[in-house]
Enzyme design. Structure first.
Site: not given
Ligand code: NAD
Length: 292
Positions: A96, A168, A243
């Protein structure tokens, strides 16, 4: 069966990549956090040494990263994923992020690219029941559909580049404002001596009805599985709603749209999160509205 590169194996990306493996795809994954990579390997994935390595040779390359700057850096910057990917690959960003960055990355990638943010949270990611809101070229969408279907249940093509992110932020702005006013109505009802159940029974069958009320009721009782019944454990954490509201206000400012309720929702969630409630479910804002 397809070869897929998957970068960002966190709370969402981890289970999404596992569902691709379960569907029989060959997935090369990368994350900066070694534990995330280990868990992916234990589920049958092929760990890659870098984001570019995960992208190389794949028919589809997926990212699930925290924010716009990570996405831009992974695809176009130091990560070098777009250049490393095959000329015929479809690139899919499920993070997102802001609409402007989604459009910028898609325009510069040199390959067909989709923005495909999700709703449904970590439970939806585990169960493979996410909703995908997709922007990008029709032909790339058609090719990617079976891949998205392995991770989600509802897949909507919203238009060209950035349209998925636009859908979204609009949806979540509506949700936040609905939740706040629903919580305010319960607080007012309490002061007026009306029971929660009475307000629910009337409003759920009247013009005050909304998803925030009937599926995610911010008081315990009327909807037994809403987070209010488990002391506001998420669910959907307030920090994530905060966010998304920031992204909606950024989009409104750059598009010249007037969204006063969206702005007020952002102000209220900012207060709520700054008071230490980032990990509380977003419906827990009712406590702040009560003054408790
Ligand atoms: P998270 O922080 O658990 O996961 C993100 C991952 O990306 C981490 O493991 C981090 O180490 C990795 N990362 C960051 N930079 C990197 C890079 N350059 N190379 C490789 N890996 C890298 O976050 P999440 O909860 O999985 O959310 C991910 C996305 O999904 C966000 O944009 C969030 O807004 C969206 N989202 C989350 C939810 C939720 O309920 N968690 C729901 C809908 C949307």
């Amino acid at each position: 069966m397809a070869r897929i590169g998957f970068v960002g194996l966190g709370n969402m990306g981890g289970p999404m990549a596992r569902n691709l493996l379960k569907a029989g795809h060959q997935v090369a994954g990368f994350d900066l956090v070694p534990a995330a990579l280990d868990a992916f390997a234990a589920a049958g994935g092929t760990p890659a040494g870098s984001a570019a390595e995960a992208a190389r040779g794949a028919a589809f390359v997926v990212t699930m990263l925290p924010a716009g700057r990570h996405v831009k850096d992974a695809w176009l910057g130091a990560g070098g994923m777009a250049a490393a990917s095959d000329a015929g690959a479809v690139l899919i960003d499920c993070s997102t992020i802001d609409v402007a960055t989604a459009r910028e990355v898609a325009a510069a990638a040199g390959r067909p690219m989709l923005d495909a943010p999700v709703s449904g949270g970590t439970m939806g990611a585990e169960a493979g029941t996410l909703t995908f809101m997709v922007g990008g070229p029709e032909e790339a969408f058609a090719r990617a559909q079976p891949i998205l279907a392995a991770m989600g249940r509802s897949i909507v093509h919203c238009g060209g580049a950035g349209a998925g992110q636009a859908a979204k932020v609009c949806n979540n702005m509506m949700l936040a404002a609905n939740m706040i006013v629903t919580a305010e109505a319960f607080v007012l009802a309490e002061k007026l001596g009306l029971t929660h159940q009475a307000l629910f029974d009337v409003a759920s069958k009247s013009s005050g009805q909304s998803w925030a009320l009937t599926s995610y009721c911010p008081v315990p009782g009327p909807v037994p599985n809403s987070p209010a019944n488990r002391d506001y454990r998420p669910g959907f954490a307030a920090a994530l709603m905060h966010k998304d509201l920031g992204l909606s206000q950024e989009a409104a400012a750059s598009a010249g749209a007037t969204t006063p309720l969206g702005a007020q929702a952002l102000a209220l969630y900012t207060r709520f999160v700054e008071a230490g409630n980032g990990e509380v479910d977003f419906s827990g804002i009712i406590r702040m509205l009560r003054g408790g």
